[in-house]
Design an enzyme around this catalytic site. Structure first.
Site, PDB file in Angstrom:
ATOM      1  N   ASN A   1     -39.084  -7.087  -6.889  1.00 59.18           N
ATOM      2  CA  ASN A   1     -39.494  -5.662  -6.441  1.00 59.18           C
ATOM      3  C   ASN A   1     -38.578  -4.762  -5.569  1.00 59.18           C
ATOM      4  O   ASN A   1     -38.425  -3.561  -5.732  1.00 59.18           O
ATOM      5  CB  ASN A   1     -41.122  -5.522  -5.970  1.00 59.18           C
ATOM      6  CG  ASN A   1     -41.196  -6.588  -4.866  1.00 59.18           C
ATOM      7  OD1 ASN A   1     -40.890  -7.461  -4.885  1.00 59.18           O
ATOM      8  ND2 ASN A   1     -41.538  -5.816  -3.836  1.00 59.18           N
TER       9      ASN A   1
ATOM     10  N   GLN B   1     -42.593  -6.791 -12.157  1.00 60.01           N
ATOM     11  CA  GLN B   1     -41.474  -5.604 -12.336  1.00 60.01           C
ATOM     12  C   GLN B   1     -40.589  -5.649 -13.455  1.00 60.01           C
ATOM     13  O   GLN B   1     -39.831  -4.899 -13.729  1.00 60.01           O
ATOM     14  CB  GLN B   1     -40.582  -5.969 -10.610  1.00 60.01           C
ATOM     15  CG  GLN B   1     -41.140  -5.452  -9.655  1.00 60.01           C
ATOM     16  CD  GLN B   1     -41.441  -3.796  -9.416  1.00 60.01           C
ATOM     17  OE1 GLN B   1     -41.138  -3.195 -10.227  1.00 60.01           O
ATOM     18  NE2 GLN B   1     -42.445  -3.586  -8.515  1.00 60.01           N
TER      19      GLN B   1
ATOM     20  N   ALA C   1     -50.432  -2.939 -15.271  1.00 63.67           N
ATOM     21  CA  ALA C   1     -50.494  -1.742 -16.014  1.00 63.67           C
ATOM     22  C   ALA C   1     -49.653  -0.389 -15.234  1.00 63.67           C
ATOM     23  O   ALA C   1     -48.846   0.251 -15.868  1.00 63.67           O
ATOM     24  CB  ALA C   1     -51.756  -1.333 -16.595  1.00 63.67           C
ATOM     25  N   HIS C   2     -49.988  -0.496 -13.905  1.00 66.44           N
ATOM     26  CA  HIS C   2     -49.320   0.680 -13.394  1.00 66.44           C
ATOM     27  C   HIS C   2     -47.820   0.824 -13.072  1.00 66.44           C
ATOM     28  O   HIS C   2     -47.430   1.905 -12.517  1.00 66.44           O
ATOM     29  CB  HIS C   2     -50.129   1.063 -12.089  1.00 66.44           C
ATOM     30  CG  HIS C   2     -49.899   0.450 -10.738  1.00 66.44           C
ATOM     31  ND1 HIS C   2     -49.264   0.655  -9.728  1.00 66.44           N
ATOM     32  CD2 HIS C   2     -50.003  -1.036 -10.449  1.00 66.44           C
ATOM     33  CE1 HIS C   2     -48.847  -0.341  -8.772  1.00 66.44           C
ATOM     34  NE2 HIS C   2     -49.507  -1.413  -9.371  1.00 66.44           N
TER      35      HIS C   2
ATOM     36  N   THR D   1     -67.756  -7.128 -15.794  1.00 62.59           N
ATOM     37  CA  THR D   1     -67.584  -6.117 -16.746  1.00 62.59           C
ATOM     38  C   THR D   1     -66.309  -5.837 -16.989  1.00 62.59           C
ATOM     39  O   THR D   1     -65.679  -5.388 -15.975  1.00 62.59           O
ATOM     40  CB  THR D   1     -68.682  -5.287 -16.574  1.00 62.59           C
ATOM     41  OG1 THR D   1     -69.825  -5.774 -16.301  1.00 62.59           O
ATOM     42  CG2 THR D   1     -68.399  -4.126 -17.799  1.00 62.59           C
TER      43      THR D   1
ATOM     44  N   CYS E   1     -46.431  -2.474  -0.754  1.00 64.56           N
ATOM     45  CA  CYS E   1     -47.314  -3.279  -0.096  1.00 64.56           C
ATOM     46  C   CYS E   1     -47.149  -3.618   1.256  1.00 64.56           C
ATOM     47  O   CYS E   1     -47.997  -3.931   1.890  1.00 64.56           O
ATOM     48  CB  CYS E   1     -47.674  -4.355  -0.883  1.00 64.56           C
ATOM     49  SG  CYS E   1     -48.340  -4.113  -2.679  1.00 64.56           S
TER      50      CYS E   1
END
Length: 395
Positions: free
Chosen positions: A152, A180, A201-202, A238, A326
């Site tokens: 990354n 990545q 996803a992001h 859920t 991060c």
């Protein structure tokens, strides 16, 4: 006149693709629980399973091998929880690398405190792992080998297929954090030979809060989140129907755009790299010169702090990073760059530029107009930098 904003931190996160945004807006009226048996629930379940097939197909997997999770970090933690399976009692050794994402390194250390053994593989100056060291570490007590597909911070790509071959010969399972690489370069789980593969996803213009974990059929598996029957008992809670649909739409758009985008961004990266080398003295590029992600450029500027570069560029309307998002709250130098043999000074003086689908050549030209002045200004204020490459020792 309003200042333009240029976003060059796509490895941290990406903006929603317009098609993803539209898909999620249209789906917001679909509020049924996918576990419910009535019509509302069945509608939600149909969309979740359609998304599962789409994501699985994108990496050459079967839909039953796909588990939806809350993030890439959750997926990685889920993989490491497999060492609690009784069948791994005699295989409590983990092999990973010194340049993994913090969620892998910290989880490994947590397991070490609980009795597992962790072996960290070294990397060369470009961030490629030491394959001979890997061979030596593959003893019969190794249960899991975890190596990220693409780093990354510096973008270096590993030979996951060869790592899988060696690990399987020794009887170990193989995991790759492909966050990545997923949606940027072609990935096929059979070609890679992995047992687990992490996606998010992001990073591909989808929503935050949703990821996926590939689990090869027949592979031992231990749920990380328990207490429900969702995901066929593999992840309780859920399902995030909206997020799952957004991930599937992002994957659909990646399949359409990825190839052309890779060509375009590779050209931009070369222009940016060559321009920096021509316009700024005493720079050092990090990562492999060829086996690297086409959208990622990590560069060190001796005599200039990465945080200062970031802030000056931000004032000029350019958003970059000093490394992993991060780890942005830490003042420690990049563990990735230190692992490649870079000095703490060099690591502190690095920035990461990561491009995306909205990046244009005009953006690159603007960066090349602004960046030389920023570096010159910061270096002129530094007492630890001497032009020509001689650096005073920090007091």
């Amino acid at each position: 006149m309003k200042q333009q904003r240029i976003y060059l931190d796509h490895n941290a996160t990406t903006p929603l693709h317009p098609e993803v945004k539209n898909e999620m807006i249209e789906a917001m009226e679909m509020y049924g629980n996918p576990s419910s048996m009535h019509a509302y629930g069945r509608e939600a379940r149909a969309n979740v399973e359609h998304a599962r097939r789409s994501v699985a197909s994108f990496i050459g997997a079967h839909e039953d091998e796909m588990v939806f999770v809350g993030s890439g970090s959750e997926a990685n933690n889920t993989v490491f929880s497999n060492l609690c399976i009784p069948g791994f009692r005699a295989r409590q050794t983990i092999i990973t690398t010194r340049i993994e994402h913090p969620c892998v390194l910290e989880t490994s250390q947590c397991l070490a405190h609980r009795g597992s053994t962790v072996k960290l593989i070294d990397v060369d100056r470009y961030g490629r792992i030491d394959m001979e060291q890997l061979r030596e570490c593959l003893t019969d007590d190794v249960g899991l080998v975890s190596v990220m597909t693409a780093n990354n911070e510096i973008g270096t790509i590993q030979d996951i297929a060869e790592i899988s071959r060696l690990a399987h010969e020794a009887g170990a399972l193989v995991h790759t954090d492909a966050v990545q690489a997923f949606g940027k370069i072609p990935l096929n789980v059979d070609d890679l030979g992995v047992d687990f593969l992490t996606m998010s996803a992001h990073k591909i213009y989808g929503p935050k809060g949703i990821g996926a974990l590939y689990v090869r059929k027949g592979t031992p598996y231990c749920p990380f989140i328990r207490g429900g029957h969702q995901e066929k008992g593999r992840r309780a809670g859920t399902e995030n129907t909206l997020g799952i649909m957004g991930l599937a739409k992002a994957v659909e758009m990646r399949a359409l755009e990825m190839e052309d985008e890779s060509v375009r961004l590779k050209q931009m990266k070369e222009v940016l790299k060559n321009g920096i080398a021509e316009k700024i003295d005493d720079v050092e590029f990090n990562g492999h010169p060829e086996l690297s992600m086409y959208n990622t450029l990590n560069v060190s500027f001796p005599g200039a702090e990465g945080e200062a570069i970031l802030l000056y560029l931000d004032l000029a309307g350019i958003s970059v990073s000093t490394g992993s998002a991060c780890a942005s709250g830490s003042l420690d130098p990049s563990h990735v760059l230190l692992a490649t043999g870079a000095s703490a000074e060099r690591a502190h003086g690095s920035i990461r530029i990561s491009m995306g689908r909205d990046t244009t050549m005009e953006h690159i030209d603007y960066v090349l107009d602004v960046l030389p002045g920023v570096i010159s200004k910061i270096r002129s204020m530094s007492t630890a930098y001497i032009k020509g490459g001689e650096h005073a020792a920090a007091e």
